[in-house]
Design a protein around this motif. Structure first.
Motif, PDB file in Angstrom:
ATOM      1  N   ASP A  12       0.867  -1.173   0.000  1.00  0.00           N
ATOM      2  CA  ASP A  12       0.000   0.000   0.000  1.00  0.00           C
ATOM      3  C   ASP A  12       0.906   1.226   0.000  1.00  0.00           C
ATOM      4  O   ASP A  12       1.700   1.416   0.934  1.00  0.00           O
ATOM      5  CB  ASP A  12      -0.891  -0.012   1.248  1.00  0.00           C
ATOM      6  N   PRO A  13       0.841   2.076  -1.024  1.00  0.00           N
ATOM      7  CA  PRO A  13       1.765   3.213  -1.107  1.00  0.00           C
ATOM      8  C   PRO A  13       1.657   4.196   0.054  1.00  0.00           C
ATOM      9  O   PRO A  13       2.583   4.978   0.277  1.00  0.00           O
ATOM     10  CB  PRO A  13       1.394   3.882  -2.443  1.00  0.00           C
ATOM     11  N   VAL A  14       0.586   4.130   0.817  1.00  0.00           N
ATOM     12  CA  VAL A  14       0.438   5.060   1.931  1.00  0.00           C
ATOM     13  C   VAL A  14       1.486   4.818   3.020  1.00  0.00           C
ATOM     14  O   VAL A  14       1.757   5.706   3.841  1.00  0.00           O
ATOM     15  CB  VAL A  14      -0.989   4.980   2.514  1.00  0.00           C
ATOM     16  N   VAL A  15       2.115   3.627   3.032  1.00  0.00           N
ATOM     17  CA  VAL A  15       3.138   3.324   4.040  1.00  0.00           C
ATOM     18  C   VAL A  15       4.554   3.430   3.473  1.00  0.00           C
ATOM     19  O   VAL A  15       5.514   3.032   4.130  1.00  0.00           O
ATOM     20  CB  VAL A  15       2.939   1.920   4.651  1.00  0.00           C
ATOM     21  N   CYS A  24      -8.885  -3.497  11.000  1.00  0.00           N
ATOM     22  CA  CYS A  24      -8.720  -3.908   9.602  1.00  0.00           C
ATOM     23  C   CYS A  24      -7.739  -2.984   8.879  1.00  0.00           C
ATOM     24  O   CYS A  24      -6.904  -3.441   8.096  1.00  0.00           O
ATOM     25  CB  CYS A  24     -10.066  -3.910   8.891  1.00  0.00           C
ATOM     26  N   LEU A  25      -7.842  -1.669   9.159  1.00  0.00           N
ATOM     27  CA  LEU A  25      -6.919  -0.720   8.540  1.00  0.00           C
ATOM     28  C   LEU A  25      -5.494  -0.941   9.036  1.00  0.00           C
ATOM     29  O   LEU A  25      -4.535  -0.920   8.253  1.00  0.00           O
ATOM     30  CB  LEU A  25      -7.367   0.710   8.841  1.00  0.00           C
ATOM     31  N   LEU A  26      -5.346  -1.188  10.329  1.00  0.00           N
ATOM     32  CA  LEU A  26      -4.015  -1.460  10.892  1.00  0.00           C
ATOM     33  C   LEU A  26      -3.412  -2.715  10.264  1.00  0.00           C
ATOM     34  O   LEU A  26      -2.229  -2.721   9.880  1.00  0.00           O
ATOM     35  CB  LEU A  26      -4.119  -1.622  12.408  1.00  0.00           C
ATOM     36  N   LEU A  27      -4.190  -3.780  10.146  1.00  0.00           N
ATOM     37  CA  LEU A  27      -3.687  -5.018   9.557  1.00  0.00           C
ATOM     38  C   LEU A  27      -3.265  -4.809   8.108  1.00  0.00           C
ATOM     39  O   LEU A  27      -2.229  -5.328   7.665  1.00  0.00           O
ATOM     40  CB  LEU A  27      -4.750  -6.117   9.650  1.00  0.00           C
ATOM     41  N   ARG A  28      -4.058  -4.039   7.361  1.00  0.00           N
ATOM     42  CA  ARG A  28      -3.734  -3.808   5.949  1.00  0.00           C
ATOM     43  C   ARG A  28      -2.419  -3.043   5.811  1.00  0.00           C
ATOM     44  O   ARG A  28      -1.565  -3.400   4.980  1.00  0.00           O
ATOM     45  CB  ARG A  28      -4.869  -3.041   5.264  1.00  0.00           C
ATOM     46  N   ARG A  29      -2.222  -2.023   6.629  1.00  0.00           N
ATOM     47  CA  ARG A  29      -0.996  -1.235   6.527  1.00  0.00           C
ATOM     48  C   ARG A  29       0.211  -1.972   7.107  1.00  0.00           C
ATOM     49  O   ARG A  29       1.321  -1.859   6.581  1.00  0.00           O
ATOM     50  CB  ARG A  29      -1.192   0.121   7.216  1.00  0.00           C
ATOM     51  N   PHE A  30      -0.005  -2.727   8.150  1.00  0.00           N
ATOM     52  CA  PHE A  30       1.084  -3.519   8.732  1.00  0.00           C
ATOM     53  C   PHE A  30       1.559  -4.560   7.719  1.00  0.00           C
ATOM     54  O   PHE A  30       2.767  -4.780   7.535  1.00  0.00           O
ATOM     55  CB  PHE A  30       0.579  -4.188  10.012  1.00  0.00           C
ATOM     56  N   ALA A  31       0.605  -5.188   7.019  1.00  0.00           N
ATOM     57  CA  ALA A  31       0.944  -6.220   6.027  1.00  0.00           C
ATOM     58  C   ALA A  31       1.638  -5.635   4.808  1.00  0.00           C
ATOM     59  O   ALA A  31       2.281  -6.371   4.044  1.00  0.00           O
ATOM     60  CB  ALA A  31      -0.322  -6.951   5.595  1.00  0.00           C
TER      61      ALA A  31
END
Length: 396
Positions: free
Chosen positions: A179-182, A266-273
């Motif tokens: 995810d480019p946001v990270v 869910c947002l935390l998991l997506r960005r962590f992954a």
């Protein structure tokens, strides 16, 4: 079990390490080596059958209306309990037989040492003023004292091997979850340092700005995850990690949402992954793959819960493909001087030398290190519970 060969044929005081042995001595030593080793292939067949039965039970529970995550948690707990009983019974029988064999005397102890079955392996180097009986007593004491950890290691190893095919089908690539946001969280130079620098120099301790989640959203995720502790975690059965509670959350955003996890989680998991792709892009020595889930780890305060020094992947460990460990801490306004709970990193992979450094488990902080090289431990916490997510990026 197999008939135990007489110790007198396996070794003698005149047969020092590297010296000539008669053919019958070499043959008998091979017999002892085979006898003291557990047949993990046969055990794996048995565990695969148990695994298939557990999957069938879980499907039946889901069809009856039980939510998937609840059925999975209950069936996994029962499966682990049954495998634990099987492995412990095997080790107990093996240890009892080993002690009976060792009672043949000094030759038997020497044979066990040469077969790699003596615990501790240096037992015979301490023979000055110690009788065979004293050595037998120490052997029995060490077998008793290490059996729990040996059972855990055996179980983890055999279960990984027995379920590897099904597990491999669930592993996406790091790039597929990016995810480019990270993109700012792990800079290219940090990823190179993680890859190339030795020891503590290769550990990343990151407090990104902007953070992985906005402050309010991270606080919501912390609240959601704390509420999940009683629903989605189980007491650790790892003897090195007593008192803590652990559970697994799906890495897939769709599955996380389907299981009813909160929107902030869910947002935390997506960005962590999405973070492993930032490491993979600099060219890791081995191709990387993602696990299907992350671990939620809970250390209740005032219980002495801790994790003793360990590696996340030990040398030669069969079936363990952990390559890079990612941690994100979920503890608001943490004060280590009051509550402890720090992550202690040792400079030596054996944990036996050098000065360790402590990392405070501050909310939103990210720690990354090589799973098979960084010795670390979790210190007990007082006054406040400690919460973290762990993602083990694997090699293919």
């Amino acid at each position: 079990g197999a008939r135990m060969p007489p110790a007198s044929l396996c070794s003698s005081a005149s047969c020092s390490r590297g010296s000539w042995r008669r053919a019958d001595q070499r043959r008998s030593l091979r017999e002892v080596s085979a006898w003291v080793r557990i047949d993990e292939a046969s055990l794996g067949v048995r565990i695969r059958s148990m695994f298939a039965k557990a999957e069938e039970t879980m499907r039946g529970q889901v069809q009856s209306g039980i939510p998937m995550h609840q059925a999975q948690q209950a069936v996994t707990f029962e499966f682990n309990r049954e495998v634990q009983q099987v492995c412990m019974k095997i080790l107990q029988g093996r240890d009892i037989a080993l002690i009976q064999y060792a009672k043949q005397g000094a030759d038997a102890l020497l044979t066990l040492q040469r077969a790699g079955a003596l615990v501790p392996p240096w037992l015979l180097s301490r023979t000055l003023h110690r009788t065979v009986q004293q050595q037998l007593e120490e052997l029995a004491e060490r077998l008793d004292g290490t059996r729990e950890q040996r059972e855990y290691d055996l179980r983890a190893r055999v279960v990984r091997t027995a379920t590897q095919t099904e597990y491999n089908q669930l592993r996406p690539t790091p790039e597929s979850l990016f995810d480019p946001v990270v993109a700012h969280v792990i800079r290219r130079e940090d990823a190179v340092r993680l890859r190339d620098a030795p020891g503590l120099d290769g550990v990343l301790v990151l407090d990104p700005d902007p953070a992985l989640l906005p402050h309010r959203t991270l606080a919501e995720a912390m609240g959601e995850l704390r509420a999940l502790v009683s629903l989605r975690t189980q007491a650790s059965i790892n003897p090195c990690n007593r008192g803590s509670w652990h559970g697994f959350l799906p890495l897939s955003p769709a599955e996380a949402s389907a299981q009813g996890l909160g929107p902030a989680t869910c947002l935390l998991l997506r960005r962590f992954a999405a973070l492993p792709a930032l490491v993979s892009r600099v060219g890791w020595p081995r191709r990387l793959a993602m696990p299907p889930a992350v671990q939620l780890g809970f250390y209740p305060c005032g219980t002495g819960a801790k994790y003793s020094p360990h590696l996340d992947r030990n040398p030669g460990e069969v079936g363990n493909r952990r390559e890079i460990t990612f941690l994100v801490y979920l503890n608001a306004d943490w004060d280590t001087s009051q509550w402890g709970g720090q992550l202690r990193l040792h400079p030596d992979p054996t944990g036996s030398s050098g000065s360790a450094i402590d990392v405070e488990p501050l909310g939103g902080r990210i720690v990354v290190f090589k799973s098979g090289a960084q010795m670390h431990e979790v210190m007990p916490c007082e006054g406040r519970d400690r919460l973290a997510l762990t993602l083990w990026c694997e090699y293919e």
